[in-house]
Design a protein around this motif. Structure first.
Motif, PDB file in Angstrom:
ATOM      1  N   GLY A 169      10.130   4.200 -22.958  1.00 36.75           N
ATOM      2  CA  GLY A 169       9.455   5.201 -22.168  1.00 36.75           C
ATOM      3  C   GLY A 169       9.113   4.705 -20.791  1.00 36.75           C
ATOM      4  N   GLY A 170       9.980   3.835 -20.220  1.00 35.24           N
ATOM      5  CA  GLY A 170       9.650   3.205 -18.959  1.00 35.24           C
ATOM      6  C   GLY A 170      10.267   3.879 -17.765  1.00 35.24           C
ATOM      7  N   TRP A 171      10.450   5.181 -17.797  1.00 31.18           N
ATOM      8  CA  TRP A 171      11.108   5.866 -16.689  1.00 31.18           C
ATOM      9  C   TRP A 171      10.193   6.915 -16.090  1.00 31.18           C
ATOM     10  CZ3 TRP A 171      15.356   3.755 -14.797  1.00 31.18           C
ATOM     11  CH2 TRP A 171      16.029   2.835 -15.611  1.00 31.18           C
ATOM     12  N   GLY A 172       8.920   6.613 -16.027  1.00 31.89           N
ATOM     13  CA  GLY A 172       7.975   7.510 -15.392  1.00 31.89           C
ATOM     14  C   GLY A 172       7.243   8.362 -16.411  1.00 31.89           C
ATOM     15  N   GLU A 173       6.188   8.985 -15.933  1.00 28.97           N
ATOM     16  CA  GLU A 173       5.377   9.829 -16.795  1.00 28.97           C
ATOM     17  C   GLU A 173       6.150  11.090 -17.169  1.00 28.97           C
ATOM     18  OE1 GLU A 173       2.499   8.948 -17.958  1.00 28.97           O
ATOM     19  OE2 GLU A 173       2.476   7.071 -16.832  1.00 28.97           O
ATOM     20  N   PRO A 196       0.834  -1.192   0.000  1.00 32.21           N
ATOM     21  CA  PRO A 196       0.000   0.000   0.000  1.00 32.21           C
ATOM     22  C   PRO A 196       0.870   1.244   0.000  1.00 32.21           C
ATOM     23  CG  PRO A 196      -0.749  -1.598   1.626  1.00 32.21           C
ATOM     24  CD  PRO A 196       0.564  -2.084   1.135  1.00 32.21           C
ATOM     25  N   GLY A 197       0.582   2.124  -0.888  1.00 32.57           N
ATOM     26  CA  GLY A 197       1.381   3.340  -1.007  1.00 32.57           C
ATOM     27  C   GLY A 197       2.467   3.242  -2.024  1.00 32.57           C
ATOM     28  N   GLY A 198       2.859   2.029  -2.425  1.00 30.76           N
ATOM     29  CA  GLY A 198       3.825   1.882  -3.499  1.00 30.76           C
ATOM     30  C   GLY A 198       3.155   2.131  -4.825  1.00 30.76           C
ATOM     31  N   ALA A 199       3.957   2.378  -5.811  1.00 29.17           N
ATOM     32  CA  ALA A 199       3.388   2.680  -7.119  1.00 29.17           C
ATOM     33  C   ALA A 199       2.801   1.428  -7.741  1.00 29.17           C
ATOM     34  CB  ALA A 199       4.465   3.257  -8.031  1.00 29.17           C
ATOM     35  N   PRO A 200       1.606   1.465  -8.275  1.00 25.19           N
ATOM     36  CA  PRO A 200       1.071   0.312  -8.981  1.00 25.19           C
ATOM     37  C   PRO A 200       1.807   0.103 -10.288  1.00 25.19           C
ATOM     38  CG  PRO A 200      -0.348   2.194  -9.289  1.00 25.19           C
ATOM     39  CD  PRO A 200       0.702   2.618  -8.313  1.00 25.19           C
ATOM     40  N   ALA A 201       1.637  -1.095 -10.828  1.00 25.07           N
ATOM     41  CA  ALA A 201       2.291  -1.386 -12.099  1.00 25.07           C
ATOM     42  C   ALA A 201       1.852  -0.378 -13.139  1.00 25.07           C
ATOM     43  CB  ALA A 201       1.934  -2.799 -12.556  1.00 25.07           C
ATOM     44  N   GLY A 202       2.827   0.151 -13.834  1.00 29.04           N
ATOM     45  CA  GLY A 202       2.522   1.151 -14.835  1.00 29.04           C
ATOM     46  C   GLY A 202       2.439   2.547 -14.272  1.00 29.04           C
ATOM     47  N   GLY A 203       2.599   2.723 -12.952  1.00 26.96           N
ATOM     48  CA  GLY A 203       2.530   4.049 -12.359  1.00 26.96           C
ATOM     49  C   GLY A 203       3.804   4.813 -12.565  1.00 26.96           C
ATOM     50  N   PRO A 204       3.824   6.084 -12.212  1.00 28.82           N
ATOM     51  CA  PRO A 204       4.993   6.899 -12.448  1.00 28.82           C
ATOM     52  C   PRO A 204       6.137   6.522 -11.528  1.00 28.82           C
ATOM     53  CG  PRO A 204       3.356   8.105 -11.193  1.00 28.82           C
ATOM     54  CD  PRO A 204       2.729   6.807 -11.582  1.00 28.82           C
ATOM     55  N   GLY A 205       7.322   6.762 -12.010  1.00 30.95           N
ATOM     56  CA  GLY A 205       8.493   6.705 -11.166  1.00 30.95           C
ATOM     57  C   GLY A 205       9.416   5.570 -11.429  1.00 30.95           C
TER      58      GLY A 205
END
Length: 829
Positions: free
Chosen positions: A380-384, A362-371
């Motif tokens: 393009g896998g280094w965040g939004e 909980p609180g970690g970035a979900p898969a595909g989330g930024p960061g």
């Protein structure tokens, strides 16, 4: 009248001076309809005299050196006596802050520490920036940033302190250069405020206590800005050449990132320098030539030396520094097509549809989330990316505390100088620092390739300079309502933004968040009211005549409002700098190790202080998200891969970035996954094949590596630079890093490795790491759910082939948790 452009010293006019006289501000006039006796307002950024120019030529150097201590102690003759002690105190405080407890981070980034160790043992390794004294492969950057560390290790002996101390001293140099640059055109207050804001920037407190190249890069870029400001003052060719040299050296520090400021610097000089157009063009060409020479001589040597006579160029796919510069370290960082990279293009892409994100419950970035996402088949896998990237997530806490204020004050400076002459030096200063900020920030915001949060340290000098210059002008005009309103609004925005940033790490000093907000808003209201009110009272009220108020009443009002304004200014400064100062102190008090490190406390959904993603605001060990599912990691390395992550530095605590491997737990002990996929398997010591950190080497393993090491060119070979660095630093002898940083470089074929073994150049092979990024069966990821991934056997990397050959022909031996293969024994059939 007040000039708006600094004139050259007497007797040293610039060419064509008669055609370009120092322009003057139009005479100030009272507003239409104002009462008689109303005085005109001075300019927002009045001129300050330049330091006196001493004699030039070789004969003057003896006198300059003799008077240097006195001039350094006293400063400018016209400065108040408090200025130079304040500057010296700022420099001393910066040195203490950045040197305090420096050795707690151990080897910090062992990738660069091992290269510094190699440079302290071999001058050839020193010149090329080799990862080992045997000169097998270089780091994936030019060597200039390694040279101060290697020289320090030669003089003081190899230790964590000798490697990191040069970086901390660069922080002191950067603060001094920043002060000198801002002070050239603005008041001492502006220079001191800029230096203080820079020293308290969290990401600066991180990178100037770390051994990545970014510290030297920032110092050289700041010196380049100083040279440009000096060149603009009187169209000085020498100072423009100096700027070019600094940019060239910055290229030898971190390649093309040094040139992000180049378009702005060149355009500003071309537009505002006080000389003819064609002379400006010729001067820029001279500065460009100096830049090419300063940055290109080493490149020319490397490209001209035969490949057999030098180490392999790490990070490249064809042993060429030029392709490394314009590919993996250049255009690939912009478009994401980074052949050989972790999540980039070319041969190192993940299987189509696979994705992995480092996060924590909980609180970690979900898969595909930024960061931290790394996805297959897309890059393009280094965040939004986008205009808000520098403000989002854990990036905001690195650099963005004063970024809104800097942008507001940049607009103020350009608006306030809009009617000044073309050659005005105040506007030129805003253009120099504003151009630096915008060019670099926009590049970071939209680049699709590898982007780490600590890159933002390159913005810190520009943000600090704009804040210092803008506040200097607003503070001087605080008695005028429009400028008091801008000052108050800037402070209020800064306080509210700090409240937002502190809310992302709610478990960190919870009292600070409301304190900063309340102090900033109260100070903003006081500045908005006290300054203009005091001016009205002192002038005798709304009528605007001094006769309307008694002299005693005017003096009393002036004292009261002056004290209120002074207190409000101090409270406002504390509120504006309170958040970044707290993050900076937290950064100084936290050891940092590995390849991905962040300043400040853990942030919800962001990486923790040690480099891996923290568990919300409370930190915690790393976890791995696979295709949207949280997989709990196992601690410890893969088979033969050492004892988990982290460095083997006595007394240095292990950080989140050095714990465990993040393997998929299936009980078979081989780091592979089962069940529906595709998955990305993170194996090997230190996680991600040692990409985030190296192996934790036991004393027994280190002693075995060092055994009879003088009889071999390389005491051992292993997969990946981080793993090799760990064993090399622990044993003190050269270790071959197969595949370079990502284990993906075609640095050595299987046949060539077998030839080295037959010639007795390598003693041990240390196994257990080739299945991470860049080294697995898919040359970058291990695609499970059946086969070896797309391409099958043909897609194996050279490093994976070497490890498979070693395992098939030599007997494994486990020592201190690491798996060794003795390559000097006859191989089995």
């Amino acid at each position: 009248m007040t000039t708006t452009s600094l004139t050259p010293p007497a007797g040293e006019p610039w060419p064509e001076a008669g055609d370009f006289p120092p322009p003057l501000l139009p005479p100030a006039s009272a507003p239409e309809g104002a009462a008689p006796g109303r005085t005109a307002h001075p300019p927002l950024f009045p001129e300050f005299p330049l330091p006196p120019t001493g004699p030039k030529g070789p004969a003057s150097w003896a006198g300059r050196l003799r008077t240097l201590p006195a001039r350094a102690r006293r400063g400018r003759p016209e400065d108040p006596r408090w200025v130079r002690p304040s500057l010296l105190a700022l420099l001393a405080a910066t040195a203490v802050l950045y040197l305090w407890g420096l050795s707690a981070s151990g080897w910090a980034n062992s990738f660069y520490s091992a290269a510094a160790q190699a440079g302290s043992q071999s001058w050839k390794a020193f010149f090329y920036g080799s990862s080992d004294a045997g000169n097998f492969i270089t780091v994936d950057k030019p060597p200039l940033a390694l040279w101060p560390m290697a020289l320090s290790a030669r003089v003081f002996g190899l230790s964590s302190w000798s490697v990191l101390a040069p970086q901390a001293l660069m922080a002191v140099g950067t603060v001094a250069a920043l002060y000198a640059t801002v002070r050239r055109r603005f008041s001492p207050l502006a220079g001191l405020l800029a230096g203080l804001a820079f020293a308290l920037t969290p990401v600066a407190a991180l990178m100037f206590r770390f051994n990545n190249p970014d510290a030297l890069l920032v110092l050289l870029l700041t010196l380049a800005a100083y040279g440009l400001v000096r060149a603009i003052e009187a169209a000085g060719t020498r100072w423009l050449v100096f700027t070019g040299v600094m940019l060239g050296l910055a290229f030898l520090t971190k390649t093309l990132q040094a040139f992000l400021v180049l378009p702005a610097f060149a355009l500003v000089y071309l537009v505002v320098a006080p000389t003819g157009l064609w002379r400006r063009v010729r001067q820029l060409l001279a500065g460009g030539l100096a830049m090419v020479v300063a940055g290109g001589w080493w490149v020319a040597v490397v490209e001209l030396v035969p490949a057999s006579a030098r180490p392999y160029i790490g990070g490249s796919q064809d042993n060429s520094f030029l392709s490394l510069t314009f590919g993996y370290n250049g255009l690939g960082r912009l478009n994401g097509d980074e052949t050989g990279s972790v999540g980039g293009g070319g041969r190192n892409r993940l299987p189509a549809g696979a994705e992995a994100v480092f996060g924590n419950g909980p609180g970690g970035a979900p898969a595909g989330g930024p960061g931290g996402a790394m996805r297959g088949g897309g890059g393009g896998g280094w965040g939004e990316t986008g205009i808000t990237r520098l403000f989002d997530g854990d990036i905001g806490g690195q650099i963005a505390w004063l970024l809104p204020a800097a942008l507001i004050l940049l607009l103020l400076g350009l608006w306030a100088t809009r009617r000044y002459a073309r050659t005005d030096t105040a506007r030129a200063a805003f253009l120099v620092w504003g151009g630096w900020l915008l060019c670099t920030a926009l590049t970071f915001s939209f680049m699709s390739g590898i982007f780490h949060q600590y890159y933002t340290v390159a913005l810190a000098p520009a943000v600090a300079a704009l804040v210092g210059m803008g506040v200097d002008g607003l503070w001087r005009a605080r008695h005028r309502l429009p400028y008091a309103a801008v000052l108050a609004a800037t402070l209020a925005v800064t306080a509210v933004w700090a409240y937002v940033l502190l809310g992302r790490s709610s478990g960190f000093q919870p009292w600070l968040r409301p304190t900063v907000l309340a102090g900033g808003l109260l100070a903003a209201v006081a500045l908005l009211v006290a300054g203009p009110l005091g001016a009205r009272l002192a002038a005798g009220g709304p009528a605007g005549t001094t006769a309307d108020a008694p002299a005693g009443g005017r003096a009393g009002a002036r004292r009261i409002t002056g004290r209120v304004t002074a207190v409000a200014g101090l409270v406002g400064a504390a509120a504006a700098l309170g958040g970044p100062a707290a993050y900076a102190l937290e950064t100084v008090g936290t050891p940092h190790q590995g390849s991905i490190v962040l300043a400040g406390p853990s942030v919800a959904g962001g990486f923790g202080p040690g480099g891996m993603r923290g568990r919300g605001a409370g930190g915690g060990g790393p976890a791995l998200w696979l295709n949207g599912q949280l997989v709990t990691p196992q601690q410890g390395g893969g088979p033969g891969g050492g004892q988990g992550g982290g460095q083997a530095v006595p007394g240095s605590p292990q950080q989140d970035g050095g714990r465990g491997t993040g393997r998929v737990p299936n009980g078979n002990g081989n780091g592979s996954a089962q069940g529906p996929g595709p998955y990305l398997v993170i194996g090997g010591p230190g996680g991600m094949n040692g990409l985030l950190n190296g192996a934790q080497v036991s004393d027994e393993a280190a002693a075995l590596v060092a055994q009879d090491a003088d009889r071999y060119r390389w005491a051992a070979a292993t997969s990946g630079s981080q793993n090799a660095a760990s064993y090399q630093l622990a044993s003190g002898v050269p270790v071959m890093a197969l595949g370079g940083f990502n284990s993906s470089d075609p640095s050595l074929s299987l046949d060539a490795f077998r030839q080295y073994v037959q010639e007795g150049k390598v003693h041990w092979f240390i196994g257990g790491g080739s299945r991470g990024f860049g080294g697995g069966e898919t040359a970058g990821a291990n695609a499970v759910n059946g086969a070896n991934g797309p391409g099958g056997e043909s897609s194996q990397s050279d490093t994976a082939k070497i490890e498979e050959w070693v395992k098939a022909h030599y007997t494994a031996r486990t020592v201190g948790g690491s798996t060794f293969y003795d390559l000097t024994r006859p191989p089995t059939s």
